[in-house]
Write an enzyme that holds these catalytic residues in place. Structure first.
Site, mmCIF file in Angstrom:
data_model
loop_
_atom_site.group_PDB
_atom_site.id
_atom_site.type_symbol
_atom_site.label_atom_id
_atom_site.label_comp_id
_atom_site.label_asym_id
_atom_site.label_seq_id
_atom_site.Cartn_x
_atom_site.Cartn_y
_atom_site.Cartn_z
ATOM 1 N N LYS A 72 -58.465 4.159 -31.778
ATOM 2 C CA LYS A 72 -59.908 4.319 -31.583
ATOM 3 C C LYS A 72 -60.268 4.889 -30.212
ATOM 4 O O LYS A 72 -61.301 5.540 -30.055
ATOM 5 C CB LYS A 72 -60.622 2.985 -31.797
ATOM 6 C CG LYS A 72 -60.595 2.515 -33.245
ATOM 7 C CD LYS A 72 -61.403 1.247 -33.430
ATOM 8 C CE LYS A 72 -61.385 0.810 -34.881
ATOM 9 N NZ LYS A 72 -62.245 -0.375 -35.120
ATOM 10 N N GLU A 84 -73.405 9.883 -28.368
ATOM 11 C CA GLU A 84 -73.731 9.126 -27.154
ATOM 12 C C GLU A 84 -73.206 7.698 -27.200
ATOM 13 O O GLU A 84 -72.625 7.212 -26.238
ATOM 14 C CB GLU A 84 -75.247 9.118 -26.956
ATOM 15 C CG GLU A 84 -75.697 8.361 -25.710
ATOM 16 C CD GLU A 84 -77.206 8.341 -25.551
ATOM 17 O OE1 GLU A 84 -77.703 7.559 -24.710
ATOM 18 O OE2 GLU A 84 -77.896 9.087 -26.261
ATOM 19 N N GLY A 142 -60.464 -0.782 -28.402
ATOM 20 C CA GLY A 142 -61.676 -0.140 -28.880
ATOM 21 C C GLY A 142 -62.592 -1.068 -29.649
ATOM 22 O O GLY A 142 -63.821 -0.988 -29.530
ATOM 23 N N TYR A 221 -60.232 -9.186 -41.593
ATOM 24 C CA TYR A 221 -60.789 -9.498 -42.908
ATOM 25 C C TYR A 221 -59.715 -9.713 -43.971
ATOM 26 O O TYR A 221 -60.025 -10.075 -45.107
ATOM 27 C CB TYR A 221 -61.736 -8.380 -43.371
ATOM 28 C CG TYR A 221 -61.104 -7.005 -43.366
ATOM 29 C CD1 TYR A 221 -60.353 -6.565 -44.438
ATOM 30 C CD2 TYR A 221 -61.268 -6.153 -42.275
ATOM 31 C CE1 TYR A 221 -59.766 -5.311 -44.443
ATOM 32 C CE2 TYR A 221 -60.686 -4.894 -42.263
ATOM 33 C CZ TYR A 221 -59.933 -4.484 -43.351
ATOM 34 O OH TYR A 221 -59.344 -3.241 -43.337
ATOM 35 N N GLY A 242 -64.402 -10.503 -40.858
ATOM 36 C CA GLY A 242 -64.906 -9.157 -40.608
ATOM 37 C C GLY A 242 -65.148 -8.312 -41.841
ATOM 38 O O GLY A 242 -65.358 -7.097 -41.715
#
Length: 264
Positions: A72, A84, A142, A221, A242
């Site tokens: 990531k 952004e 990340g 998860y 998750g």
């Protein structure tokens, strides 16, 4: 022997990917809505320019892909543009492939949908935690950066936790005390510890300090209940895995692919 070109439309890169539900999730969504798309896993033992070149060359229909651990952050160096929020977080989990009308790749753009997926998923779990209380985010990769950004958007100050303290908002597991946990009763596991098949592993978090006022969100998860969640529940903490985050970030990724490519 020459490799055949793939007809995959979307996919996931990372390593390893045996635990991932993404392919099954997208395949089911596309089928349910009668969308003519496919999704596949691309397990890349190493992320290099050559690996990415082969990915887009052998998959001429590929319009975008998700990025999971451990790439990531590393993927950013290979992108032509970055949104952004993804730039602010310093991590990308969604990439749009821009192609010319003849199919040539003209650019790769990165986005981060983990932030909104995490933010919207954790909110019901922590909405009864008093204002001003912060969070401890386990991990420094990340996923942890996305969690910190999501918590910030919920006005929850966060400290990241690693095996050693490095300053700049990163403490060590040994720094966690009952007093710190009282002011930071929200705990987020943003590490892969406990992920299938390593279900007997757990971050070195002092679970004995948890209590009924704590909330533990595990980004893992698979399995549905991790060892960390089970131990936290034994001490009275409310927990959540998750899976909802996965679904929310996946749909957000698809919306980005759809809005950035007129052919979808």
């Amino acid at each position: 022997m020459q490799q055949e070109l793939s007809t995959t439309d979307f996919g996931l890169i990372g390593h390893p990917l045996g635990h991932s539900f993404s392919k099954a999730f997208f395949t089911e969504v596309f089928s349910r809505h009668k969308l003519p798309y496919s999704y596949d896993n691309f397990d890349l033992p190493e992320l290099t320019p050559e690996a990415l070149y082969s990915l887009v060359l052998l998959n001429p229909r590929l319009r975008g892909f998700n990025v999971t651990a451990p790439y990531k952050e590393k993927i950013i160096a290979f992108l032509d543009g970055i949104a952004e929020q993804a730039e602010r977080v310093g991590a990308v989990n969604t990439v749009v492939i821009r192609r010319a009308p003849d199919g040539r790749v003209v650019g790769l753009d990165g986005y981060n949908t983990d932030v909104e997926g995490f933010r919207d998923s954790i909110l019901p779990l922590i909405q009864d935690v008093p204002e001003g209380c912060g969070a401890l985010v386990l991990g420094t990769g990340g996923a942890s950066k996305a969690a910190v950004e999501g918590l910030s958007q919920l006005n929850r100050p966060a400290l990241r936790v690693s095996r050693s303290s490095t300053g700049e908002g990163i403490i060590s597991y040994s720094d966690i005390t009952p007093e710190l946990l009282a002011s930071h009763p929200i705990v987020v596991n943003a590490t892969p510890a406990g992920t299938y098949p390593n279900v007997d592993t757990c971050p070195p978090f002092p679970v004995e300090l948890l209590n009924a006022g704590c909330r533990v969100f595990d980004m893992v998860y698979n399995p549905a209940e991790t060892l960390l969640m089970r131990r936290a529940a034994e001490h009275g903490a409310k927990t959540k895995n998750g899976l909802e985050m996965l679904y929310r970030q996946a749909i957000a990724s698809y919306n980005i692919w759809q809005s950035n490519q007129q052919t979808i």
